[in-house]
Design a protein around this motif. Structure first.
Motif, PDB file in Angstrom:
ATOM      1  N   ALA A 118       0.823  -1.209   0.000  1.00 21.94           N
ATOM      2  CA  ALA A 118       0.000   0.000   0.000  1.00 21.94           C
ATOM      3  C   ALA A 118       0.855   1.256   0.000  1.00 21.94           C
ATOM      4  O   ALA A 118       0.532   2.247  -0.682  1.00 21.94           O
ATOM      5  N   SER A 119       1.959   1.239   0.735  1.00 19.69           N
ATOM      6  CA  SER A 119       2.822   2.411   0.787  1.00 19.69           C
ATOM      7  C   SER A 119       3.391   2.738  -0.591  1.00 19.69           C
ATOM      8  O   SER A 119       3.357   3.903  -1.032  1.00 19.69           O
ATOM      9  N   ALA A 120       3.892   1.735  -1.299  1.00 20.38           N
ATOM     10  CA  ALA A 120       4.451   1.976  -2.626  1.00 20.38           C
ATOM     11  C   ALA A 120       3.363   2.332  -3.636  1.00 20.38           C
ATOM     12  O   ALA A 120       3.526   3.259  -4.440  1.00 20.38           O
ATOM     13  N   GLY A 121       2.259   1.594  -3.617  1.00 20.39           N
ATOM     14  CA  GLY A 121       1.188   1.847  -4.574  1.00 20.39           C
ATOM     15  C   GLY A 121       0.562   3.217  -4.406  1.00 20.39           C
ATOM     16  O   GLY A 121       0.302   3.922  -5.391  1.00 20.39           O
ATOM     17  N   LEU A 122       0.314   3.609  -3.158  1.00 21.45           N
ATOM     18  CA  LEU A 122      -0.271   4.923  -2.917  1.00 21.45           C
ATOM     19  C   LEU A 122       0.698   6.036  -3.271  1.00 21.45           C
ATOM     20  O   LEU A 122       0.291   7.103  -3.771  1.00 21.45           O
ATOM     21  N   PHE A 203      11.130  -9.513 -14.200  1.00 22.74           N
ATOM     22  CA  PHE A 203      10.734  -9.340 -15.602  1.00 22.74           C
ATOM     23  C   PHE A 203       9.216  -9.353 -15.735  1.00 22.74           C
ATOM     24  O   PHE A 203       8.626  -8.484 -16.393  1.00 22.74           O
ATOM     25  N   LEU A 204       8.558 -10.318 -15.110  1.00 23.49           N
ATOM     26  CA  LEU A 204       7.110 -10.485 -15.268  1.00 23.49           C
ATOM     27  C   LEU A 204       6.322  -9.350 -14.623  1.00 23.49           C
ATOM     28  O   LEU A 204       5.363  -8.838 -15.210  1.00 23.49           O
ATOM     29  N   ILE A 205       6.711  -8.948 -13.419  1.00 27.29           N
ATOM     30  CA  ILE A 205       5.925  -7.901 -12.767  1.00 27.29           C
ATOM     31  C   ILE A 205       6.155  -6.541 -13.438  1.00 27.29           C
ATOM     32  O   ILE A 205       5.240  -5.697 -13.480  1.00 27.29           O
ATOM     33  N   THR A 206       7.359  -6.301 -13.980  1.00 30.43           N
ATOM     34  CA  THR A 206       7.565  -5.063 -14.726  1.00 30.43           C
ATOM     35  C   THR A 206       6.828  -5.104 -16.061  1.00 30.43           C
ATOM     36  O   THR A 206       6.345  -4.080 -16.543  1.00 30.43           O
ATOM     37  N   PHE A 207       6.741  -6.292 -16.659  1.00 29.69           N
ATOM     38  CA  PHE A 207       5.909  -6.458 -17.856  1.00 29.69           C
ATOM     39  C   PHE A 207       4.467  -6.049 -17.542  1.00 29.69           C
ATOM     40  O   PHE A 207       3.842  -5.290 -18.302  1.00 29.69           O
ATOM     41  N   ASN A 208       3.921  -6.542 -16.439  1.00 26.85           N
ATOM     42  CA  ASN A 208       2.551  -6.183 -16.047  1.00 26.85           C
ATOM     43  C   ASN A 208       2.410  -4.675 -15.860  1.00 26.85           C
ATOM     44  O   ASN A 208       1.429  -4.058 -16.310  1.00 26.85           O
ATOM     45  N   LEU A 209       3.397  -4.083 -15.186  1.00 25.90           N
ATOM     46  CA  LEU A 209       3.323  -2.646 -14.909  1.00 25.90           C
ATOM     47  C   LEU A 209       3.323  -1.829 -16.185  1.00 25.90           C
ATOM     48  O   LEU A 209       2.489  -0.930 -16.366  1.00 25.90           O
ATOM     49  N   LEU A 210       4.258  -2.118 -17.101  1.00 29.91           N
ATOM     50  CA  LEU A 210       4.346  -1.311 -18.326  1.00 29.91           C
ATOM     51  C   LEU A 210       3.204  -1.603 -19.288  1.00 29.91           C
ATOM     52  O   LEU A 210       2.836  -0.733 -20.091  1.00 29.91           O
ATOM     53  N   PHE A 211       2.623  -2.776 -19.238  1.00 32.89           N
ATOM     54  CA  PHE A 211       1.438  -3.041 -20.047  1.00 32.89           C
ATOM     55  C   PHE A 211       0.315  -2.086 -19.636  1.00 32.89           C
ATOM     56  O   PHE A 211      -0.346  -1.487 -20.482  1.00 32.89           O
ATOM     57  N   VAL A 212       0.134  -1.931 -18.324  1.00 30.85           N
ATOM     58  CA  VAL A 212      -0.911  -1.038 -17.824  1.00 30.85           C
ATOM     59  C   VAL A 212      -0.555   0.422 -18.089  1.00 30.85           C
ATOM     60  O   VAL A 212      -1.403   1.216 -18.529  1.00 30.85           O
ATOM     61  N   ALA A 227      -5.426   7.129 -14.511  1.00 35.28           N
ATOM     62  CA  ALA A 227      -4.090   6.562 -14.702  1.00 35.28           C
ATOM     63  C   ALA A 227      -3.391   6.324 -13.374  1.00 35.28           C
ATOM     64  O   ALA A 227      -2.784   5.269 -13.155  1.00 35.28           O
ATOM     65  N   GLY A 228      -3.459   7.283 -12.469  1.00 31.84           N
ATOM     66  CA  GLY A 228      -2.793   7.131 -11.180  1.00 31.84           C
ATOM     67  C   GLY A 228      -3.321   5.951 -10.389  1.00 31.84           C
ATOM     68  O   GLY A 228      -2.551   5.190  -9.786  1.00 31.84           O
ATOM     69  N   ILE A 229      -4.641   5.779 -10.388  1.00 28.96           N
ATOM     70  CA  ILE A 229      -5.234   4.662  -9.648  1.00 28.96           C
ATOM     71  C   ILE A 229      -4.854   3.337 -10.286  1.00 28.96           C
ATOM     72  O   ILE A 229      -4.501   2.367  -9.591  1.00 28.96           O
ATOM     73  N   ALA A 230      -4.906   3.253 -11.615  1.00 31.12           N
ATOM     74  CA  ALA A 230      -4.590   2.007 -12.306  1.00 31.12           C
ATOM     75  C   ALA A 230      -3.141   1.596 -12.092  1.00 31.12           C
ATOM     76  O   ALA A 230      -2.845   0.435 -11.782  1.00 31.12           O
ATOM     77  N   VAL A 231      -2.215   2.537 -12.218  1.00 28.98           N
ATOM     78  CA  VAL A 231      -0.794   2.215 -12.059  1.00 28.98           C
ATOM     79  C   VAL A 231      -0.479   1.905 -10.599  1.00 28.98           C
ATOM     80  O   VAL A 231       0.260   0.965 -10.304  1.00 28.98           O
ATOM     81  N   GLY A 232      -1.031   2.672  -9.666  1.00 29.89           N
ATOM     82  CA  GLY A 232      -0.804   2.397  -8.251  1.00 29.89           C
ATOM     83  C   GLY A 232      -1.328   1.039  -7.836  1.00 29.89           C
ATOM     84  O   GLY A 232      -0.676   0.315  -7.067  1.00 29.89           O
TER      85      GLY A 232
END
Length: 307
Positions: A118-122, A203-212, A227-232
């Motif tokens: 939550a700290s990083a996402g927020l 690799f996989l989690i950064t793939f997910n992040l940049l896809f979004v 955008a902020g909510i989706a990426v967070g």
């Protein structure tokens, strides 16, 4: 009847000569008419002046204008302001994302994995909402490189963005070292699994992040206002999945700054290479599956990230 007629204009006096009227010929209403250019000719002139005068790279279809190396919108924000916003945004992100694991270590698991996520996402969400309209809120060298590779961002600004991100990460990490010494090691991303497994996870989690990110930043049919909510939210999910195993960095400067401040460099190469490759792949895959202009509904304006 006089051989000369004087016509007064607001800008000055214009004299015009006219031939003597022939008997039987009707006298013209305006003997000294000035040529007025039509709106059509004006449009043609403006269109000819707006043609691309740079080296063409490609033409998607017959009759469409070519894409150029310099085919980027004229920036409405100075590079200095962009770098300042990028520095502050990255500082906030690294401070929050690194402080939560440190507090978790210092106070015997008070934050828990959900608190770290939550700290990083927020932090990502609030930085995008507050600075996305200035710098695009990249906060991540892997994202900057991926956007430049796919021509959503000019290469000429990439070194400056990366320098701002790295310096902000180092400053935030040393600030945490001063405040939480000697517990800074809790914020360093060190894999608890093998290097191969950690590489695959990053690799996989950064793939997910940049896809979004590519979806909400470059596709005008996505809901850019969120955008902020989706990426967070994506950052939170990734940390819940990979946090206990690889640390869920997804960002080279998330690892580099704390590693420099704490002096721990174990497996640091994983967090430099895997997120960059994952970012390039995720952004490229979304670009391939994105709905083209003639296939969907009317597009919305592009929102952030592409500054």
């Amino acid at each position: 009847m006089d051989r000369k007629e004087m016509v007064d204009y607001e800008a000055g006096r214009v004299s015009a000569l006219s031939a003597p009227a022939t008997p039987g010929t009707p006298t013209p209403l305006f003997s000294g008419q000035a040529r007025v250019d039509s709106s059509l000719s004006y449009d043609r002139k403006s269109m000819s002046m707006q043609r691309c005068k740079c080296l063409p790279v490609d033409a998607p279809s017959f009759g469409s204008p070519p894409m150029c190396f310099t085919d980027f919108p004229t920036p409405d924000v100075s590079l200095t302001r962009k770098l300042g916003a990028e520095f502050v945004g990255t500082f906030i992100l690294i401070f929050a994302a690194t402080a939560a694991p440190i507090v978790n270590q210092k106070y015997n698991g008070a934050e828990t994995l959900i608190g770290n996520a939550a700290s990083a996402g927020l932090a990502v969400m609030i930085v995008i909402l507050s600075t996305g309209h200035i710098s695009g809120a990249h906060l991540n060298p892997s994202l900057t490189i991926a956007f430049a590779a796919l021509r959503h961002f000019p290469w000429i600004q990439v070194p400056a963005y990366i320098a701002a991100q790295v310096s902000a990460s180092v400053c935030a990490s040393f600030a945490l070292k001063v405040v939480f010494h000697p517990f800074l090691a809790g914020g360093v991303t060190i894999p608890s699994v093998s290097d191969g497994q950690a590489f695959a996870l990053e690799f996989l989690i950064t793939f997910n992040l940049l896809f979004v990110v590519t979806a909400v930043a470059t596709d005008t049919r996505a809901v850019g206002e969120l955008a902020g909510i989706a990426v967070g939210a994506t950052v939170m999910v990734n940390i819940l999945v990979a946090g206990p195993s690889s640390g869920a960095s997804m960002n080279p400067v998330r690892t580099l700054g704390p590693a420099i401040a704490a002096g721990h460099y174990k497996s640091v190469w994983i967090y430099m290479v895997a997120p960059t490759l994952g970012a390039l792949t995720g952004a490229a895959v979304y670009t391939l599956v994105k709905i083209q202009g003639e296939e969907g509904e009317n597009p919305r304006p592009v929102r952030s990230f592409r500054r």
